[in-house]
Each structure stands twice: as C-alpha cells, then as structure tokens.
Design a protein around this motif. Structure first.
Motif, PDB file in Angstrom:
ATOM      1  N   GLU A  95       0.819  -1.218   0.000  1.00  0.00           N
ATOM      2  CA  GLU A  95       0.000   0.000   0.000  1.00  0.00           C
ATOM      3  C   GLU A  95       0.851   1.266   0.000  1.00  0.00           C
ATOM      4  O   GLU A  95       0.494   2.262  -0.632  1.00  0.00           O
ATOM      5  CB  GLU A  95      -0.954  -0.004   1.190  1.00  0.00           C
ATOM      6  CG  GLU A  95      -2.084  -1.010   1.044  1.00  0.00           C
ATOM      7  CD  GLU A  95      -3.243  -0.712   1.969  1.00  0.00           C
ATOM      8  OE1 GLU A  95      -3.042  -0.006   2.977  1.00  0.00           O
ATOM      9  OE2 GLU A  95      -4.367  -1.184   1.681  1.00  0.00           O
TER      10      GLU A  95
ATOM     11  N   LEU B  31      -5.311   5.497  -0.322  1.00  0.00           N
ATOM     12  CA  LEU B  31      -4.367   4.397  -0.117  1.00  0.00           C
ATOM     13  C   LEU B  31      -3.375   4.730   0.990  1.00  0.00           C
ATOM     14  O   LEU B  31      -3.023   3.877   1.805  1.00  0.00           O
ATOM     15  CB  LEU B  31      -3.606   4.102  -1.411  1.00  0.00           C
ATOM     16  CG  LEU B  31      -4.152   3.006  -2.335  1.00  0.00           C
ATOM     17  CD1 LEU B  31      -3.230   2.827  -3.525  1.00  0.00           C
ATOM     18  CD2 LEU B  31      -4.325   1.694  -1.576  1.00  0.00           C
TER      19      LEU B  31
ATOM     20  N   SER C 233     -10.194  -0.965   2.670  1.00  0.00           N
ATOM     21  CA  SER C 233      -9.867  -1.443   1.326  1.00  0.00           C
ATOM     22  C   SER C 233     -11.078  -1.366   0.405  1.00  0.00           C
ATOM     23  O   SER C 233     -10.956  -1.023  -0.777  1.00  0.00           O
ATOM     24  CB  SER C 233      -9.350  -2.889   1.394  1.00  0.00           C
ATOM     25  OG  SER C 233      -8.122  -2.949   2.094  1.00  0.00           O
TER      26      SER C 233
END
Length: 303
Positions: free
Chosen positions: A30, A42, A163
């Motif tokens: 990430e 992110l 996510s």
C-alpha cells in the motif's frame, strides 16, 4: 464455562504471528501503491495498516506477558497486560483517524484535485482486501473471549472496510474521473476507525475501573446465591474482571447456624462456586461464610 487462558494465549500468539506477516506484506504494497498512484485514500489505509501492525505487535507482546504465572507480587498473574495492550491499540486508532481527517480536509479545501491513478490504486486495494479477509478469518475465533484479540480483530476489520472504500473510490476515478473520490474515501475510512476505537477504549475503561462486566447481572447472581439451601443473606458483593473472560467474584454470605456446626461449610462452598462457574462464567470466586450475629455488626458499605 471457564476459559483456559494458557491454552488460549498460545493459540492467540500463533494467530497474531501469522496476521503480523500478512499485514506487513500489505503495508509495503500500500505504501508503494500510494506513492505510485498519488492516492490519499491508499496512504490513509496504509497509515491505518501501520497502526494495525504496531497494535498487533503490542497485542502479541501482551499475550506473551499475560501468560506468565502469578507471583507473590502479581497475585493474579499478568493477564491484565492484555488490557493495557488494548488501551494502546485504541489510542493509536484515534491518532490515525485524526491525522487522516486533517489530511483529507486540507486536500478538499485546496480546491485542486490530485492526479490519482485509478488503475494501480484499484489493484493494490483488491490485494489489500484479500489479505485482510484472510487475517480476519485467523483472528475471528479468539475475538469473542479476549479484549486484546478483539482489539486486533477490529483493527484488521477496519482495514478490510478501508480497502473496500478505496476500491469504490478507484472505480469512480476510472469510470467518471471524479478525483475527489480519493479524499472522500479517506474520510470514510477515518469515520470507520473512530467508533471502533472509542468502543475498544470504553471496554478498557470498564475493566480498569473494575466495573461489573457488561454481560454480568449482579442482581441475578445475588438471587442465585440466596436460593442456595443454607444461605440466609448475602452482602459485600463484588464482581469485576482481570481481563476479558477472566471474571472474579467475592461476597460475604450469611448462613444458617447448622451449616457451620454440622460441617456443611465445604459442601456449601462447592455449591456456590459451581453455581457461579456454570451460570455466570466466574471461575475465581471467594466467599466468606459468617453467622448472622457476625454479619449484624459489620459495616456494609458495598452492594
């Protein structure tokens, strides 16, 4: 039913070790993905992931410390180390939520959309989601009987939800070009982190303040004791928890004179302890049996 904390701690250490490896892998992915794509969402999820990694390491250390045997100084052992681990985890989550909100608001307030690359962002988010689901499946069996493991589980759950938010934002960027979706997704991630952090901290405060466990009905316990043959009254009732799933109970129990004169005290203690263990998940109970004349001159300052 009581919990076998030594066996549970060993299983929890194995779960945490595996999950730490998974989270470390996803964190690297990430961070690199945030740098390559310019995605704040992110980066926010990576920040959350970093806090999770720190929290999981703390949780692992806490389970190791908690498994140490009791001593003359630490008479209940070190089980409460799990609670302090959960406290640190909760504080880390609060700090991450605040930093993410500030970054997202600053980006939105600037009025200039960042150039976020939706394709790589989507791929990284999908990898993160898959890894988080695997980690959740590893932690879920222990989350219901350990406040420390519950904290770890909640952190990974937040990562999974984060996510998903990043995936949605990436799809919007790819299909509509709406770059602000990235900052909005980071705010959503922060909004998911905060309630879980405060819930965890609330449970920690309940244990550290030695309040009665949330799932324990003190009035019902008192009624069960009073219904035991030979019991006349009960006072100075205390119920608290050393850590999640390790409930402790003490009370003064006024008994009929025949219980003490006929040698029935041992049988009554077995009955009372068995009642609390069976019906109220209390394995460590202490009863002071006393005749009515002794109870009459006690100062009953407790429940």
């Amino acid at each position: 039913m009581g919990h076998d904390h030594s066996h549970g701690a060993e299983a929890n250490r194995r779960r945490l070790s595996i999950v730490i490896g998974i989270v470390s892998f996803v964190l690297v992915i990430e961070v690199v993905g945030a740098w390559l794509t310019g995605s704040l969402a992110l980066l926010a999820d990576a920040g959350h992931m970093f806090s999770d990694l720190a929290g999981l390491i703390i949780a692992l250390i806490a389970t190791i410390v908690a498994s140490k045997p009791a001593t003359d100084r630490q008479t209940y052992g070190y089980q409460r180390a799990e609670v302090f681990g959960a406290l640190i985890n909760g504080l880390i989550l609060v700090g991450v939520a605040i930093s993410v909100v500030i970054s997202a608001i600053l980006r939105l307030a600037s009025g200039t959309a960042a150039d976020v690359h939706g394709g790589p962002m989507l791929i990284v988010a999908i990898i993160g989601l898959i890894a988080n689901i695997v980690a959740l499946l590893m932690l879920r069996p222990a989350a219901s009987n350990s406040i420390n493991m519950r904290g770890a589980y909640l952190e990974v759950l937040g990562d999974a939800l984060g996510s998903i938010a990043v995936i949605v934002a990436a799809v919007l960027i790819l299909t509509t070009g709406f770059q602000q979706a990235d900052s909005i997704a980071s705010l959503i991630i922060a909004a998911m982190i905060a309630p879980r952090a405060f819930s965890l901290l609330r449970d920690v405060v309940r244990v550290l303040s030695e309040s009665a466990p949330a799932d324990t009905d003190v009035a019902q316990i008192r009624q069960h004791i009073l219904e035991t043959p030979g019991v006349v009254a009960v006072h100075d009732v205390h119920v608290w928890a050393i850590t999640s799933g390790a409930h402790v109970f003490s009370a003064h129990v006024v008994v009929e004179p025949s219980v003490l004169t006929s040698g029935g005290a041992g049988r009554l203690l077995d009955d009372l302890g068995g009642c609390l263990s069976t019906h109220f998940d209390v394995d460590h109970s202490t009863f002071q049996l006393e005749p009515a004349e002794h109870a009459e001159h006690e100062d009953h300052s407790h429940a």
